[in-house]
Write a protein that holds these residues in place. Structure first.
Motif, PDB file in Angstrom:
ATOM      1  N   PHE A 212       1.058  -1.219  -0.114  1.00  0.00           N
ATOM      2  CA  PHE A 212       0.169   0.147   0.104  1.00  0.00           C
ATOM      3  C   PHE A 212       0.747   1.226  -0.145  1.00  0.00           C
ATOM      4  N   ASP A 213       0.205   2.388  -0.250  1.00  0.00           N
ATOM      5  CA  ASP A 213       0.870   3.632  -0.205  1.00  0.00           C
ATOM      6  C   ASP A 213       0.936   4.225   1.244  1.00  0.00           C
ATOM      7  N   MET A 214       2.207   4.162   1.830  1.00  0.00           N
ATOM      8  CA  MET A 214       2.436   4.597   3.008  1.00  0.00           C
ATOM      9  C   MET A 214       2.481   6.063   3.256  1.00  0.00           C
ATOM     10  N   ASN A 215       2.767   6.662   2.125  1.00  0.00           N
ATOM     11  CA  ASN A 215       2.859   8.182   1.986  1.00  0.00           C
ATOM     12  C   ASN A 215       1.512   8.983   2.239  1.00  0.00           C
ATOM     13  N   LYS A 216       0.447   8.348   1.970  1.00  0.00           N
ATOM     14  CA  LYS A 216      -0.934   8.931   1.887  1.00  0.00           C
ATOM     15  C   LYS A 216      -1.546   8.840   3.514  1.00  0.00           C
ATOM     16  N   LYS A 217      -1.584  10.060   3.919  1.00  0.00           N
ATOM     17  CA  LYS A 217      -1.904  10.044   5.385  1.00  0.00           C
ATOM     18  C   LYS A 217      -3.197   9.215   5.917  1.00  0.00           C
ATOM     19  N   GLY A 218      -3.101   8.292   6.850  1.00  0.00           N
ATOM     20  CA  GLY A 218      -4.421   7.515   7.174  1.00  0.00           C
ATOM     21  C   GLY A 218      -4.460   6.306   6.724  1.00  0.00           C
ATOM     22  N   ASN A 219      -3.595   5.974   5.558  1.00  0.00           N
ATOM     23  CA  ASN A 219      -3.675   4.602   4.954  1.00  0.00           C
ATOM     24  C   ASN A 219      -3.155   3.537   5.777  1.00  0.00           C
ATOM     25  N   LEU A 220      -2.336   3.898   6.644  1.00  0.00           N
ATOM     26  CA  LEU A 220      -1.876   2.532   7.661  1.00  0.00           C
ATOM     27  C   LEU A 220      -3.060   2.135   8.516  1.00  0.00           C
ATOM     28  N   LEU A 221      -3.812   3.048   9.303  1.00  0.00           N
ATOM     29  CA  LEU A 221      -4.970   2.778  10.107  1.00  0.00           C
ATOM     30  C   LEU A 221      -5.930   2.246   9.217  1.00  0.00           C
ATOM     31  N   LYS A 222      -6.047   2.709   8.216  1.00  0.00           N
ATOM     32  CA  LYS A 222      -7.236   1.904   7.086  1.00  0.00           C
ATOM     33  C   LYS A 222      -6.746   0.344   6.783  1.00  0.00           C
ATOM     34  N   VAL A 223      -5.674  -0.007   6.440  1.00  0.00           N
ATOM     35  CA  VAL A 223      -5.103  -1.100   6.368  1.00  0.00           C
ATOM     36  C   VAL A 223      -5.390  -2.125   7.536  1.00  0.00           C
ATOM     37  N   VAL A 224      -4.939  -1.523   8.590  1.00  0.00           N
ATOM     38  CA  VAL A 224      -4.959  -2.395   9.849  1.00  0.00           C
ATOM     39  C   VAL A 224      -6.501  -2.661  10.389  1.00  0.00           C
ATOM     40  N   SER A 225      -7.452  -1.533   9.850  1.00  0.00           N
ATOM     41  CA  SER A 225      -8.429  -1.790   9.907  1.00  0.00           C
ATOM     42  C   SER A 225      -9.408  -2.730   9.337  1.00  0.00           C
ATOM     43  N   GLY A 226      -8.725  -3.177   8.391  1.00  0.00           N
ATOM     44  CA  GLY A 226      -9.342  -3.967   7.460  1.00  0.00           C
ATOM     45  C   GLY A 226      -9.911  -3.523   6.183  1.00  0.00           C
ATOM     46  N   GLU A 227      -9.819  -2.229   6.022  1.00  0.00           N
ATOM     47  CA  GLU A 227     -10.328  -1.522   4.573  1.00  0.00           C
ATOM     48  C   GLU A 227      -9.550  -2.181   3.521  1.00  0.00           C
ATOM     49  N   LYS A 228     -10.057  -1.917   2.534  1.00  0.00           N
ATOM     50  CA  LYS A 228      -9.503  -2.495   0.979  1.00  0.00           C
ATOM     51  C   LYS A 228      -8.596  -1.451   0.489  1.00  0.00           C
ATOM     52  N   VAL A 229      -7.582  -1.314   1.334  1.00  0.00           N
ATOM     53  CA  VAL A 229      -6.442  -0.434   0.654  1.00  0.00           C
ATOM     54  C   VAL A 229      -5.255  -1.055  -0.078  1.00  0.00           C
ATOM     55  N   GLY A 230      -4.666  -0.784  -1.074  1.00  0.00           N
ATOM     56  CA  GLY A 230      -3.633  -1.358  -1.740  1.00  0.00           C
ATOM     57  C   GLY A 230      -3.975  -2.769  -2.293  1.00  0.00           C
ATOM     58  N   THR A 231      -2.933  -3.677  -2.331  1.00  0.00           N
ATOM     59  CA  THR A 231      -3.286  -4.799  -2.866  1.00  0.00           C
ATOM     60  C   THR A 231      -2.800  -5.938  -1.666  1.00  0.00           C
ATOM     61  N   GLU A 232      -3.756  -7.200  -1.378  1.00  0.00           N
ATOM     62  CA  GLU A 232      -3.426  -8.205  -0.648  1.00  0.00           C
ATOM     63  C   GLU A 232      -2.917  -9.188  -1.564  1.00  0.00           C
ATOM     64  N   VAL A 233      -2.045  -9.948  -1.040  1.00  0.00           N
ATOM     65  CA  VAL A 233      -1.355 -11.053  -1.482  1.00  0.00           C
ATOM     66  C   VAL A 233      -1.704 -12.128  -0.578  1.00  0.00           C
ATOM     67  N   ASN A 234      -2.237 -13.326  -0.900  1.00  0.00           N
ATOM     68  CA  ASN A 234      -2.510 -14.558  -0.038  1.00  0.00           C
ATOM     69  C   ASN A 234      -2.876 -15.614  -0.626  1.00  0.00           C
ATOM     70  N   LEU A 235      -3.117 -16.658  -0.210  1.00  0.00           N
ATOM     71  CA  LEU A 235      -3.300 -18.155  -0.807  1.00  0.00           C
ATOM     72  C   LEU A 235      -4.315 -17.826  -1.616  1.00  0.00           C
TER      73      LEU A 235
END
Length: 235
Positions: A212-235
């Motif tokens: 995800f884009d770490m330079n966009k303010k608030g993105n880190l909180l959104k990711v940890v909250s479970g919002e669909k930010v960035g790209t998830e790589v999983n099984l």
């Protein structure tokens, strides 16, 4: 919060801000505030940071330097970045510990898994410096290795791009972003998420990665909250 314990991977270049090299104090301060936002909500945070803003062992080797020497210099660069980030986090009011895979006892604790986990349980942010302590391994590999060791729920790879694309979005404006992609598809499509060693280790241990884009303010909180930010790589 969706995730209880995270491993945040930051590139050394991310600390440069708009500079050509080195460390931008304003960018450090922004990161520290974003990290404090999630620790205030009870999330346990460990961080691995690169050293590319100061020195890259691979670049040194390509110019005739001994690769092992170059990689050792790169490891020390990650410790310098770790000290800078530690200072910024503590300025923001966060208790922090810096652990290094390369023994520099005057400035950092040696990496001890049980001690690192205890720090996290007590609400301290733990920064892992010195890579894996071995040449020929990147900080991506260090990030995955430490995430597995501390039993993190996810690896969050903070970059300047808002996810994984089929081609480089900075070079092609028709690039298509993936919201979710499997480990297998990343390999089939030849996408560059992490170096192969790190990526394979993450896949084998079923440890998801979110880019995800770490330079966009608030993105880190959104990711940890479970919002669909960035790209998830999983099984």
């Amino acid at each position: 919060m969706k995730y209880k314990r995270i491993l945040l991977k930051l590139s050394g270049e991310a600390l440069m801000g708009e500079r050509q090299y080195g460390i931008d104090p304003e960018r450090l301060s922004e990161y520290a505030k974003d990290i404090k936002t999630i620790t205030d909500k009870g999330v346990q945070v460990a961080i691995v940071i690169g050293g590319g803003n100061i020195f890259r062992g691979v670049a040194g080797a390509s110019n005739g330097m001994d690769r092992v020497q170059g990689d050792h210099m790169g490891m020390l660069a990650t410790v310098i970045n770790g000290l800078a980030l530690q200072s910024a986090l503590e300025d923001a009011g966060l208790p922090t510990r810096l652990q290094s895979a390369v023994h520099i006892n005057q400035v950092a604790e040696p990496f001890i898994r049980r001690k690192a986990m205890r720090h996290l349980e007590k609400g301290r942010v733990v920064i892992f410096g010195g890579g894996t302590g071995n040449p020929y391994f990147t900080t991506d590999s260090a990030a995955v290795l430490r995430a597995i060791e501390i039993e993190a729920d996810v690896i969050l790879k903070g970059t300047r791009v808002d996810g994984i694309y089929n081609v480089d979005p900075e070079k092609d404006d028709k690039a298509v972003k993936f919201n979710f992609i499997s480990f297998e598809d990343v390999l089939k499509k030849g996408l560059k998420v992490m170096d192969t060693t790190a990526f394979t280790l993450s896949q084998e241990n079923e440890l998801p990665i979110i880019v995800f884009d770490m330079n966009k303010k608030g993105n880190l909180l959104k990711v940890v909250s479970g919002e669909k930010v960035g790209t998830e790589v999983n099984l």
